[in-house]
Scaffold this motif. Structure first.
Motif, PDB file in Angstrom:
ATOM      1  N   ILE A   1     -27.765 -11.435 -50.455  1.00 41.99           N
ATOM      2  CA  ILE A   1     -26.867 -12.430 -49.868  1.00 41.99           C
ATOM      3  C   ILE A   1     -27.625 -13.299 -48.869  1.00 41.99           C
ATOM      4  CG2 ILE A   1     -24.919 -12.654 -48.261  1.00 41.99           C
ATOM      5  CD1 ILE A   1     -23.630 -10.289 -49.800  1.00 41.99           C
ATOM      6  N   GLU A   2     -28.544 -12.686 -48.132  1.00 43.35           N
ATOM      7  CA  GLU A   2     -29.300 -13.396 -47.112  1.00 43.35           C
ATOM      8  C   GLU A   2     -30.205 -14.484 -47.691  1.00 43.35           C
ATOM      9  OE1 GLU A   2     -28.373  -9.242 -45.801  1.00 43.35           O
ATOM     10  OE2 GLU A   2     -29.124 -10.194 -47.625  1.00 43.35           O
ATOM     11  N   SER A   3     -30.531 -14.375 -48.979  1.00 43.92           N
ATOM     12  CA  SER A   3     -31.438 -15.349 -49.603  1.00 43.92           C
ATOM     13  C   SER A   3     -30.700 -16.559 -50.158  1.00 43.92           C
ATOM     14  CB  SER A   3     -32.222 -14.679 -50.741  1.00 43.92           C
ATOM     15  OG  SER A   3     -31.372 -14.408 -51.854  1.00 43.92           O
ATOM     16  N   LEU A   4     -29.381 -16.488 -50.227  1.00 42.38           N
ATOM     17  CA  LEU A   4     -28.609 -17.585 -50.799  1.00 42.38           C
ATOM     18  C   LEU A   4     -28.416 -18.702 -49.777  1.00 42.38           C
ATOM     19  CD1 LEU A   4     -25.977 -15.422 -52.696  1.00 42.38           C
ATOM     20  CD2 LEU A   4     -27.807 -16.781 -53.718  1.00 42.38           C
ATOM     21  N   THR A   5     -28.537 -19.919 -50.240  1.00 38.09           N
ATOM     22  CA  THR A   5     -28.402 -21.082 -49.373  1.00 38.09           C
ATOM     23  C   THR A   5     -27.227 -21.932 -49.827  1.00 38.09           C
ATOM     24  OG1 THR A   5     -29.816 -22.485 -50.731  1.00 38.09           O
ATOM     25  CG2 THR A   5     -30.906 -21.107 -49.070  1.00 38.09           C
ATOM     26  N   GLN A   6     -26.893 -22.903 -49.003  1.00 33.56           N
ATOM     27  CA  GLN A   6     -25.817 -23.814 -49.363  1.00 33.56           C
ATOM     28  C   GLN A   6     -26.150 -24.549 -50.659  1.00 33.56           C
ATOM     29  OE1 GLN A   6     -24.753 -26.369 -46.140  1.00 33.56           O
ATOM     30  NE2 GLN A   6     -22.766 -26.891 -47.005  1.00 33.56           N
ATOM     31  N   ASP A   7     -27.398 -24.913 -50.830  1.00 38.19           N
ATOM     32  CA  ASP A   7     -27.810 -25.597 -52.055  1.00 38.19           C
ATOM     33  C   ASP A   7     -27.755 -24.679 -53.270  1.00 38.19           C
ATOM     34  OD1 ASP A   7     -28.224 -27.980 -50.754  1.00 38.19           O
ATOM     35  OD2 ASP A   7     -30.373 -27.655 -50.459  1.00 38.19           O
ATOM     36  N   SER A   8     -28.168 -23.409 -53.092  1.00 34.69           N
ATOM     37  CA  SER A   8     -28.178 -22.492 -54.237  1.00 34.69           C
ATOM     38  C   SER A   8     -26.761 -22.146 -54.702  1.00 34.69           C
ATOM     39  CB  SER A   8     -28.947 -21.215 -53.900  1.00 34.69           C
ATOM     40  OG  SER A   8     -28.301 -20.461 -52.895  1.00 34.69           O
ATOM     41  N   LEU A   9     -25.787 -22.240 -53.801  1.00 32.38           N
ATOM     42  CA  LEU A   9     -24.399 -21.973 -54.190  1.00 32.38           C
ATOM     43  C   LEU A   9     -23.861 -23.031 -55.141  1.00 32.38           C
ATOM     44  CD1 LEU A   9     -22.541 -20.788 -50.960  1.00 32.38           C
ATOM     45  CD2 LEU A   9     -23.089 -19.442 -52.985  1.00 32.38           C
ATOM     46  N   ALA A  10     -24.465 -24.218 -55.131  1.00 33.73           N
ATOM     47  CA  ALA A  10     -23.964 -25.328 -55.936  1.00 33.73           C
ATOM     48  C   ALA A  10     -23.991 -25.035 -57.434  1.00 33.73           C
ATOM     49  CB  ALA A  10     -24.759 -26.592 -55.630  1.00 33.73           C
TER      50      ALA A  10
END
Length: 245
Positions: free
Chosen positions: A101-110
């Motif tokens: 979870i810590e590796s996920l970014t706002q951009d990667s959620l897209a």
């Protein structure tokens, strides 16, 4: 088309009396939605706190226990269901190599069309305590895309606050594992908190099935919630409809 499944990485749960209780994720709450998502053409990624491989709660694959979490009058397919849960859990590569979870970014959620939070009592131990998960869900809510949770997956919502310190789901209709259902578990009176009580305290308009273990799903805006393990199928089917809409 992709769905992100958030899961607990906890294999045990600290109870109020000091017992370290074996726990983990509830098999039905992962397996049934996972299969439905894939049947509808969605790729599935799994993410946990720290990227740790999640542990299945052994009671959730025990046919003798499953008879106690079946609605009254339903047909007994517990042995077949347990065998199917084991087959899928053992074969799902996503469970062996989850994202952190810590590796996920706002951009990667897209890249995701929906986020689904699976349950199990283990979720009490890590999901409401993760600042990174709270941030991820804040980012997700800002996308206005569908979010679904089932049973104790709702613990992921407890720590969320908006920029003014308000709980973003205040006034939402929702369901979750009920106090009545907690009272018939072996952990009754020993859990750190009761989910129904906490959601109501925060301002949710809580509702539940008339009988414990009956399936119950609630949709309010982009949030889809399921009450208990037996709600997993209806929740996943409803969520897929939300995604296609």
């Amino acid at each position: 088309m992709k769905i992100l499944v958030i899961m607990t990485a906890k294999a045990t749960l600290h109870l109020l009396d000091g017992e370290l209780h074996p726990s983990g994720f509830w098999a039905e709450e992962f397996v049934v939605p996972y299969q439905i998502f894939r049947e509808h053409g969605y790729e599935v990624d799994v993410a946990t706190v720290g990227g740790a491989s999640p542990t299945v709660d052994l009671t959730s694959i025990d046919p003798e226990f499953l008879q106690w979490v079946r609605p009254q009058g339903s047909e007994n397919h517990d042995a077949e269901n347990a065998a199917e849960y084991v087959r899928v859990v053992e074969g799902a590569a996503q469970l062996k190599r989850p994202l952190a979870i810590e590796s996920l970014t706002q951009d990667s959620l897209a890249q995701y069309d929906g986020v689904y939070v699976s349950g199990g009592h283990g979720a009490i131990g890590d999901l409401p305590k993760s600042d990174e998960l709270a941030q991820l869900l804040r980012w997700w809510l800002a996308t206005d895309k569908p979010l679904a949770t089932v049973c104790h997956g709702h613990t992921s919502l407890l720590a969320l606050r908006d920029g003014e310190g308000h709980w973003p789901f205040e006034g939402y209709r929702m369901t979750a594992f009920s106090h009545s259902e907690e009272l018939v578990t072996s952990m009754a009176g020993r859990l750190p908190f009761i989910l129904e009580v906490e959601l109501t305290r925060l301002g949710a308009r809580y509702e539940k099935a008339e009988l414990i273990w009956d399936s119950h799903v609630v949709v309010d805006r982009n949030l889809t919630t399921g009450q208990n393990p037996y709600s997993s199928r209806a929740l996943a089917e409803t969520f897929v409809k939300q995604l296609s809409a």
